[in-house]
Design a protein around this motif. Structure first.
Motif, PDB file in Angstrom:
ATOM      1  N   GLY A 260      46.508  70.270  61.755  1.00  0.00           N
ATOM      2  CA  GLY A 260      45.892  68.998  62.131  1.00  0.00           C
ATOM      3  C   GLY A 260      46.715  68.255  63.156  1.00  0.00           C
ATOM      4  O   GLY A 260      47.261  68.840  64.098  1.00  0.00           O
ATOM      5  N   LYS A 261      46.861  66.943  62.947  1.00  0.00           N
ATOM      6  CA  LYS A 261      47.588  66.098  63.882  1.00  0.00           C
ATOM      7  C   LYS A 261      49.039  65.935  63.461  1.00  0.00           C
ATOM      8  O   LYS A 261      49.345  65.801  62.277  1.00  0.00           O
ATOM      9  CB  LYS A 261      46.925  64.718  63.967  1.00  0.00           C
ATOM     10  N   ARG A 262      49.928  65.948  64.442  1.00  0.00           N
ATOM     11  CA  ARG A 262      51.335  65.659  64.160  1.00  0.00           C
ATOM     12  C   ARG A 262      51.454  64.245  63.616  1.00  0.00           C
ATOM     13  O   ARG A 262      50.781  63.325  64.058  1.00  0.00           O
ATOM     14  CB  ARG A 262      52.149  65.777  65.450  1.00  0.00           C
ATOM     15  N   GLY A 263      52.326  64.090  62.618  1.00  0.00           N
ATOM     16  CA  GLY A 263      52.539  62.787  62.017  1.00  0.00           C
ATOM     17  C   GLY A 263      51.589  62.458  60.881  1.00  0.00           C
ATOM     18  O   GLY A 263      51.764  61.438  60.201  1.00  0.00           O
ATOM     19  N   GLU A 264      50.588  63.308  60.646  1.00  0.00           N
ATOM     20  CA  GLU A 264      49.616  63.060  59.580  1.00  0.00           C
ATOM     21  C   GLU A 264      49.905  63.873  58.318  1.00  0.00           C
ATOM     22  O   GLU A 264      49.134  63.849  57.372  1.00  0.00           O
ATOM     23  CB  GLU A 264      48.206  63.382  60.071  1.00  0.00           C
ATOM     24  N   GLY A 265      51.027  64.573  58.325  1.00  0.00           N
ATOM     25  CA  GLY A 265      51.317  65.483  57.221  1.00  0.00           C
ATOM     26  C   GLY A 265      51.447  64.812  55.866  1.00  0.00           C
ATOM     27  O   GLY A 265      51.046  65.380  54.852  1.00  0.00           O
ATOM     28  N   PHE A 266      52.020  63.609  55.847  1.00  0.00           N
ATOM     29  CA  PHE A 266      52.169  62.915  54.563  1.00  0.00           C
ATOM     30  C   PHE A 266      50.798  62.642  53.959  1.00  0.00           C
ATOM     31  O   PHE A 266      50.572  62.875  52.761  1.00  0.00           O
ATOM     32  CB  PHE A 266      52.941  61.613  54.761  1.00  0.00           C
ATOM     33  N   THR A 267      49.871  62.170  54.781  1.00  0.00           N
ATOM     34  CA  THR A 267      48.510  61.903  54.310  1.00  0.00           C
ATOM     35  C   THR A 267      47.835  63.183  53.842  1.00  0.00           C
ATOM     36  O   THR A 267      47.192  63.205  52.783  1.00  0.00           O
ATOM     37  CB  THR A 267      47.675  61.258  55.426  1.00  0.00           C
ATOM     38  N   TYR A 268      47.972  64.264  54.622  1.00  0.00           N
ATOM     39  CA  TYR A 268      47.374  65.537  54.225  1.00  0.00           C
ATOM     40  C   TYR A 268      47.936  66.019  52.895  1.00  0.00           C
ATOM     41  O   TYR A 268      47.204  66.553  52.053  1.00  0.00           O
ATOM     42  CB  TYR A 268      47.644  66.607  55.291  1.00  0.00           C
ATOM     43  N   GLN A 269      49.256  65.830  52.709  1.00  0.00           N
ATOM     44  CA  GLN A 269      49.871  66.292  51.472  1.00  0.00           C
ATOM     45  C   GLN A 269      49.391  65.476  50.280  1.00  0.00           C
ATOM     46  O   GLN A 269      49.177  66.018  49.192  1.00  0.00           O
ATOM     47  CB  GLN A 269      51.393  66.234  51.569  1.00  0.00           C
ATOM     48  N   MET A 270      49.196  64.181  50.460  1.00  0.00           N
ATOM     49  CA  MET A 270      48.666  63.367  49.374  1.00  0.00           C
ATOM     50  C   MET A 270      47.270  63.841  48.978  1.00  0.00           C
ATOM     51  O   MET A 270      46.913  63.842  47.792  1.00  0.00           O
ATOM     52  CB  MET A 270      48.638  61.893  49.785  1.00  0.00           C
ATOM     53  N   GLN A 271      46.486  64.251  49.964  1.00  0.00           N
ATOM     54  CA  GLN A 271      45.166  64.797  49.662  1.00  0.00           C
ATOM     55  C   GLN A 271      45.283  66.128  48.932  1.00  0.00           C
ATOM     56  O   GLN A 271      44.521  66.403  48.001  1.00  0.00           O
ATOM     57  CB  GLN A 271      44.362  64.953  50.951  1.00  0.00           C
ATOM     58  N   GLN A 272      46.221  66.962  49.362  1.00  0.00           N
ATOM     59  CA  GLN A 272      46.433  68.241  48.679  1.00  0.00           C
ATOM     60  C   GLN A 272      46.814  68.036  47.226  1.00  0.00           C
ATOM     61  O   GLN A 272      46.463  68.851  46.364  1.00  0.00           O
ATOM     62  CB  GLN A 272      47.531  69.059  49.380  1.00  0.00           C
ATOM     63  N   PHE A 273      47.524  66.966  46.941  1.00  0.00           N
ATOM     64  CA  PHE A 273      47.941  66.704  45.570  1.00  0.00           C
ATOM     65  C   PHE A 273      46.746  66.545  44.634  1.00  0.00           C
ATOM     66  O   PHE A 273      46.845  66.836  43.441  1.00  0.00           O
ATOM     67  CB  PHE A 273      48.825  65.457  45.494  1.00  0.00           C
TER      68      PHE A 273
END
Length: 421
Positions: A260-273
Motif C-alpha cells: 500500500g502506501k508508505r507511512g500507512e503501515g501502522f493503520t494496516y497493522q491495526m486492521q490486520q489485528f
C-alpha cells in the motif's frame, strides 16, 4: 443467539458408554449458524477434517516431542486443497467471504495441539490480510498467491524485545536509499520465523512523522542478504511451533515491496489485528469443547470412593458452566465475523472476543486439568498440553490489558488527559 450443536453434552453428563466410544478423530460439529454458515461451509469443514485426521493428527505427538513440525509439507497439503486463504481478495475467481476463514479456523482447531494451528493462523490471518487488501498485484503474485497455494511459508514481523503489545514503540527502521529500503533492527517471538520464506515486516520508514504515520508494512524475502535467524526460542507451550528472534543488518529490498502506501503501515497493522484476534478465538473453540468431552469421559470412568467422579454434581455443574461459556464465546465470534464479512469495523467485538477467549481458555484448561488429578500433571494426556499452549491466548496478539484499553476507549469511558502545569 444460541448455537445448537449435533452432539451436545445435554443435561445428563453421565454417559459413560457414549463418551468412551468417542475417538480422538471425532468431535462435535456445530449446526451451521443461520446468519453465517451454509452447506458449503459444512462441506469445507468435512473435507478439511479428512486431511487433519489422515495427515496431521497422527504425527502431532511426534512433532511435540521434536519441538518442531514440517510447516512446508503441511502448508503444501492444506494450500493445494484450498484451505490457506481462498477467500483472499484478488485470489482466483473466488467469492468466498470471511466467514469461510472462520469455518476453516474452527476446523483447524481440531488439530490436537496449539502450535500447528497457530502457525497456520499466522499464514492465513496475520501475514497476509493487508497484502490481500492493499498490496500491488506484483506483490500479490510474488507473495500472496504462492502463500495461499501453500508454496511459501509466511511470518509476521511486528513484535520486538521492547515492543510487544505496544506496537508504537517498535525500533526497527527501513530508511529510503534511492529505489531501495535499507532495514536495520530486530524482531522477537516470530512464529514460523525459522521456516518462513517471507515476512510481512512492520518498520519505521518516516523518521520525521508522528508515530501513526511513520511506519510501513514491507514484504521481505527471508533469504535476503543481512537477514539472520539469531535463535529459536524455547517455549513452555506451543512446543511444535518454531518461534525465532531475527536480526536485520543493512537489509535491502525494493521500495516497491511496501504494501500500500508508505507511512500507512501502522493503520494496516491495526486492521490486520481484527482478523488475527478473531482467528485466534476460532482456533480455540474446538479444543475447548474437546477438553470438556475428554474430561467428562475420564471422570465417568475414574472411580473415587466407590463411585465415578462424574457422579459428583460439582463436576457436572462446572462442565455445564464451561460448556455455556464456550457457546457464548462462539456467538460473540460469529457476530463479529458476520459483520466483518459485510465490511464493518469490528475492532471492539474482536477485542472482546480475544479478551474473553484468552480468559476462558485459562479457566477451562485449569478446571479440566484439576479433574484429571495426578494424570493431568503429566505429559501423557492432552489436557496438560492445552493448559500450557492456551496460556498464550491472553498474551499474543495483544495482552488482555491492551484489549481492555481498546474496549474502554471504544466505549467512550476513558477521560481525556489534561496537561497540568
Amino acid at each position: 443467539m444460541m448455537l445448537k450443536r449435533c452432539n451436545q453434552l445435554g443435561t445428563n453428563l453421565i454417559r459413560s458408554c457414549a463418551l468412551q466410544s468417542r475417538c480422538a478423530s471425532s468431535h462435535r460439529v456445530p449446526v451451521e449458524h443461520e446468519h453465517c454458515f451454509t452447506e458449503e461451509h459444512a462441506a469445507m469443514r468435512a473435507s478439511l477434517r479428512k486431511i487433519i485426521d489422515a495427515d496431521i493428527n497422527p504425527y502431532v505427538d511426534e512433532w511435540e516431542r521434536a519441538g518442531s513440525y514440517p510447516a512446508k509439507e503441511v502448508f503444501g497439503k492444506l494450500g493445494k486443497a484450498g484451505f490457506l486463504g481462498a477467500h483472499k481478495r484478488g485470489y482466483g475467481d473466488s467469492d468466498l467471504d470471511y466467514t469461510y476463514a472462520i469455518a476453516v479456523a474452527e476446523e483447524i482447531g481440531s488439530i490436537r495441539c496449539g502450535g500447528v494451528p497457530m502457525s497456520i493462523g499466522v499464514q492465513t490471518d496475520m501475514a497476509t490480510p493487508a497484502l490481500a487488501r492493499y498490496g500491488s498485484e506484483e506483490l500479490r503474485q510474488q507473495f500472496l498467491y504462492p502463500s495461499v497455494r501453500g508454496e511459501l511459508v509466511g511470518c509476521i514481523g511486528v513484535s520486538e524485545s521492547g515492543a510487544g503489545s505496544d506496537v508504537a514503540s517498535l525500533k526497527t527502521t527501513a530508511r529510503v536509499d534511492g529505489d531501495d529500503l535499507v532495514i536495520n533492527g530486530s524482531k522477537m517471538w516470530i512464529t514460523n520465523g525459522g521456516q518462513a520464506d517471507w515476512m510481512c515486516l512492520l518498520a519505521r520508514t518516516e523518521a520525521d512523522q508522528p508515530v501513526h504515520s511513520a511506519m510501513s508494512l514491507i514484504c521481505l524475502p527471508m533469504k535476503t542478504k543481512g537477514v539472520k535467524v539469531n535463535r529459536l526460542i524455547d517455549k513452555m507451550g506451543m512446543r511444535c511451533s518454531d518461534t525465532a528472534e531475527i536480526f536485520f543488518d543493512d537489509v535491502r529490498v525494493p521500495l516497491t515491496n511496501v504494501i500500500g502506501k508508505r507511512g500507512e503501515g501502522f493503520t494496516y497493522q491495526m486492521q490486520q489485528f481484527q482478523e488475527e484476534r478473531m482467528i485466534g478465538v476460532a482456533l480455540a473453540l474446538n479444543p475447548m469443547e474437546f477438553l470438556i468431552d475428554e474430561t467428562a469421559a475420564y471422570c465417568s470412568q475414574r472411580q473415587v470412593f466407590n463411585a465415578p467422579l462424574l457422579a459428583n454434581q460439582t463436576i457436572q455443574f462446572k462442565l455445564a458452566e464451561l460448556e455455556t461459556e464456550v457457546e457464548a464465546l462462539r456467538s460473540l465470534l460469529y457476530r463479529a465475523a458476520a459483520l466483518y464479512s459485510k465490511g464493518h469495523d469490528v475492532t471492539k467485538l474482536a477485542s472482546m472476543a480475544k479478551l474473553k477467549g484468552g480468559r476462558l481458555a485459562q479457566t477451562l484448561t485449569s478446571s479440566c486439568l484439576q479433574y484429571w488429578g495426578g494424570m493431568g500433571f503429566t505429559n501423557e494426556v492432552v489436557v496438560s498440553r492445552f493448559y500450557r499452549d492456551f496460556r498464550l491466548l491472553s498474551i499474543g496478539g495483544g495482552a488482555d490489558e491492551v484489549m481492555l484499553g481498546i474496549i474502554s476507549k471504544l466505549m467512550g469511558i476513558v477521560p481525556s488527559r489534561k496537561k497540568t502545569k
